[in-house]
Motif scaffolding. Structure first.
Motif, mmCIF file in Angstrom:
data_model
loop_
_atom_site.group_PDB
_atom_site.id
_atom_site.type_symbol
_atom_site.label_atom_id
_atom_site.label_comp_id
_atom_site.label_asym_id
_atom_site.label_seq_id
_atom_site.Cartn_x
_atom_site.Cartn_y
_atom_site.Cartn_z
ATOM 1 N N UNK A 1 5.426 30.966 -25.359
ATOM 2 C CA UNK A 1 4.251 30.302 -24.902
ATOM 3 C C UNK A 1 4.212 29.474 -23.569
ATOM 4 N N UNK A 2 5.551 29.393 -22.992
ATOM 5 C CA UNK A 2 5.564 28.329 -21.804
ATOM 6 C C UNK A 2 6.562 29.207 -20.720
ATOM 7 N N UNK A 3 7.052 30.382 -20.961
ATOM 8 C CA UNK A 3 7.926 30.961 -20.311
ATOM 9 C C UNK A 3 7.431 31.479 -18.885
ATOM 10 N N UNK A 4 5.983 31.787 -19.007
ATOM 11 C CA UNK A 4 5.346 32.257 -17.777
ATOM 12 C C UNK A 4 5.129 31.012 -16.661
ATOM 13 N N UNK A 5 4.589 29.948 -17.639
ATOM 14 C CA UNK A 5 4.588 28.892 -16.520
ATOM 15 C C UNK A 5 5.685 27.997 -16.015
ATOM 16 N N UNK A 6 6.554 27.997 -16.853
ATOM 17 C CA UNK A 6 7.868 27.267 -16.436
ATOM 18 C C UNK A 6 8.656 28.460 -15.321
ATOM 19 N N UNK A 7 8.358 29.862 -15.338
ATOM 20 C CA UNK A 7 8.756 30.494 -14.273
ATOM 21 C C UNK A 7 8.069 30.071 -12.877
ATOM 22 N N UNK A 8 6.725 29.858 -13.027
ATOM 23 C CA UNK A 8 6.093 29.590 -12.051
ATOM 24 C C UNK A 8 6.619 28.273 -11.281
ATOM 25 N N UNK A 9 6.852 27.192 -12.232
ATOM 26 C CA UNK A 9 7.566 25.996 -11.617
ATOM 27 C C UNK A 9 8.966 26.351 -11.289
ATOM 28 N N UNK A 10 9.598 27.013 -11.733
ATOM 29 C CA UNK A 10 10.906 27.073 -11.396
ATOM 30 C C UNK A 10 11.427 27.879 -10.000
ATOM 31 N N UNK A 11 10.321 28.753 -9.829
ATOM 32 C CA UNK A 11 10.501 29.439 -8.559
ATOM 33 C C UNK A 11 9.540 28.701 -7.607
ATOM 34 N N UNK A 12 9.496 27.285 -7.675
ATOM 35 C CA UNK A 12 8.680 26.653 -6.805
ATOM 36 C C UNK A 12 9.180 26.778 -5.322
ATOM 37 N N UNK A 13 10.543 26.855 -5.245
ATOM 38 C CA UNK A 13 11.013 26.987 -3.868
ATOM 39 C C UNK A 13 10.566 28.191 -3.138
ATOM 40 N N UNK B 1 -4.852 31.403 -2.978
ATOM 41 C CA UNK B 1 -6.359 31.359 -3.787
ATOM 42 C C UNK B 1 -6.145 32.205 -5.107
ATOM 43 N N UNK B 2 -5.575 33.583 -4.639
ATOM 44 C CA UNK B 2 -5.324 34.368 -5.852
ATOM 45 C C UNK B 2 -4.348 33.833 -6.871
ATOM 46 N N UNK B 3 -3.245 33.229 -6.336
ATOM 47 C CA UNK B 3 -2.306 32.626 -7.375
ATOM 48 C C UNK B 3 -2.967 31.483 -7.987
ATOM 49 N N UNK B 4 -3.603 30.592 -7.421
ATOM 50 C CA UNK B 4 -4.302 29.580 -8.161
ATOM 51 C C UNK B 4 -5.459 30.097 -9.367
ATOM 52 N N UNK B 5 -5.971 31.129 -8.911
ATOM 53 C CA UNK B 5 -6.606 31.869 -10.114
ATOM 54 C C UNK B 5 -5.911 32.341 -11.105
ATOM 55 N N UNK B 6 -5.206 33.072 -10.727
ATOM 56 C CA UNK B 6 -4.053 33.642 -11.953
ATOM 57 C C UNK B 6 -3.447 32.240 -12.868
ATOM 58 N N UNK B 7 -3.167 31.263 -12.223
ATOM 59 C CA UNK B 7 -2.583 30.027 -12.823
ATOM 60 C C UNK B 7 -3.696 29.377 -13.796
ATOM 61 N N UNK B 8 -5.088 29.406 -13.378
ATOM 62 C CA UNK B 8 -6.241 28.931 -14.401
ATOM 63 C C UNK B 8 -6.000 29.825 -15.767
ATOM 64 N N UNK B 9 -5.822 31.204 -15.590
ATOM 65 C CA UNK B 9 -5.785 31.731 -16.851
ATOM 66 C C UNK B 9 -4.320 31.362 -17.805
ATOM 67 N N UNK B 10 -3.417 30.985 -17.070
ATOM 68 C CA UNK B 10 -2.264 30.146 -17.754
ATOM 69 C C UNK B 10 -2.820 29.131 -18.625
ATOM 70 N N UNK B 11 -3.398 28.409 -18.061
ATOM 71 C CA UNK B 11 -4.192 27.201 -18.706
ATOM 72 C C UNK B 11 -4.909 27.636 -19.892
ATOM 73 N N UNK B 12 -5.755 28.481 -19.831
ATOM 74 C CA UNK B 12 -6.767 28.928 -20.777
ATOM 75 C C UNK B 12 -5.709 29.679 -21.988
ATOM 76 N N UNK B 13 -4.514 30.319 -21.905
ATOM 77 C CA UNK B 13 -3.969 31.032 -22.567
ATOM 78 C C UNK B 13 -3.016 29.753 -23.422
ATOM 79 N N UNK B 14 -2.539 28.701 -22.638
ATOM 80 C CA UNK B 14 -1.678 27.874 -23.144
ATOM 81 C C UNK B 14 -2.595 27.226 -24.358
#
Length: 419
Positions: A30-42, A116-129
């Motif tokens: 439920x969170x591994x995809x979103x946490x991967x986004x945060x963790x590869x922030x660098x 912008x593409x990454x932001x669009x994909x991240x919005x679907x993470x929110x819906x999935x969550x």
């Protein structure tokens, strides 16, 4: 297969530990995809140094998560829980795969278009969550407290797993060409596999666990309409004799409004827990902690420290004598965490990295512990449909806190010239 709900199972504990493991994996997914986004922030800071990716991506994610959860919570009694959760896990799988495809298609280049593409994909993470977290917490609220604790521990394990892997990949690829990108691709590939595994587990394995079948049948006997397709997937029909006995008529239950006001202190607890946490983590950790001896490792170590303690603390309430059940005690503990705001500010300004690591550890420790205490205590004493509704309401408050915390996190940038 027909289950007569008037008959208690001989062994209610049958399959409990297997169910706990499955719930843990479902929480992880439920969170591994979103946490991967945060963790590869660098990696994203390297691609988009002027766009505050940690803060912006979090701000994109939260409105979609909160808005979708609000709609689903309002209609929770009419929603097919099985379909809801499967949509969520499938979206996680598809969205994470799309991130991989996008990076490969652009050859890891920066610019406004890919951002912008990454932001669009991240919005679907929110819906999935929103689909998964509200659906799973609501459903597990009418089962054993240990199952919801395992799911919540799995959520935290996602952060721990990604942090540990990030440290390992940074060490392995730091001196190689495109090291950051290689590490990011590995993360996204692992996240894609875990999300796919969760689709399979929830669709075919979870519904057939004996303890899950029992509690879903019990919820159906108490008037729940959200579990019918889950029971059908397990080959279960509610005893047809109930209709002849008049048991099939709609049973009275508390409204969502009544449940909310009866548990308003728990709702406020969750809201404030995540307002405080997200106003500091991850934006402040990445951008406002200064430069120290650890160099580029510093934010990664802080993120890892937070995630590890958040994960460990979610097991503390399993020890009954360490579980806080006092409603007044929980509120005092939640409010006292706001002392961390000046503590982080002055430590970032005057302290060294050791003090910052200690503060970040406490932030994670208190976040995980208090979350599990609230979500395992609040549903007690209600019927299945009410517990499901309450679980959805509490997740809505939690996500409301996340959204508010993400917005407040921008206040740290005022006056530092980087806004």
């Amino acid at each position: 297969m027909t289950i007569n709900n008037s008959e208690a199972p001989i062994r209610l504990e049958h399959g409990k530990y297997k169910a706990m493991v499955v719930c843990w994996i479902l929480g992880l997914g439920s969170l591994v995809s979103w946490n991967s986004m945060l963790t590869i922030g660098d990696y994203y800071y390297d691609l988009f140094p002027r766009y505050h990716p940690s803060r912006v991506l979090t701000l994109v994610y939260q409105p979609f998560a909160f808005g979708t959860t609000a709609v689903l919570t309002y209609n929770e009694s009419k929603i097919n829980t099985r379909l809801r959760n499967l949509i969520g896990y499938t979206l996680f799988f598809g969205s994470t795969l799309l991130l991989l495809v996008l990076d490969l298609a652009t050859s890891g280049k920066g610019g406004v278009g890919p951002y912008i593409g990454i932001c669009a994909i991240v919005s679907t993470f929110g819906i999935a969550s929103a689909n998964v977290q509200g659906g799973m917490v609501g459903e597990l609220s009418f089962m054993l407290p240990e199952l919801i604790q395992s799911f919540l521990a799995g959520l935290a394990a996602a952060g721990t797993l990604t942090s540990v892997l990030r440290l390992l990949t940074k060490a392995a690829f730091e001196k190689s060409d495109n090291g950051l990108r290689k590490g990011a691709m590995l993360f996204l590939a692992i996240s894609t596999f875990i999300a796919f595994l969760c689709v399979i587990l929830y669709a075919f394995f979870f519904p057939r666990l004996p303890i899950v079948m029992f509690y879903r049948s019990k919820a159906a006997s108490e008037g729940s309409k959200t579990v019918s397709s889950d029971l059908a997937a397990a080959g279960i029909q509610v005893d047809a004799d109930q209709e002849a006995k008049g048991d099939a008529k709609p049973q009275e239950r508390l409204s969502s409004k009544q449940l909310f006001f009866q548990n308003i202190d728990y709702a406020i607890d969750l809201f404030l827990i995540y307002v405080l946490t997200l106003s500091i983590f991850p934006g402040f950790i990445y951008e406002n902690t200064g430069a120290h001896q650890l160099g580029s490792w510093y934010p990664l170590v802080l993120i890892a420290v937070y995630n590890v303690w958040d994960f460990i603390s979610r097991y503390i309430p399993l020890v009954q004598c360490l579980k806080m059940e006092s409603r007044k005690g929980l509120m005092i503990a939640v409010l006292s965490r706001f002392l961390l705001v000046p503590a982080f500010y002055f430590t970032a300004k005057y302290g060294d990295q050791g003090w910052m690591i200690i503060l970040t550890s406490f932030l994670g420790l208190s976040n995980g512990y208090l979350t599990v205490c609230v979500l395992t205590i609040a549903p007690k004493g209600y019927k299945g449909p009410e517990q499901n509704a309450l679980g959805n309401l509490l997740v809505l408050c939690l996500l409301g806190g996340l959204f508010a915390g993400v917005a407040l996190d921008w206040l740290w940038l005022i006056g530092n010239g980087n806004f």
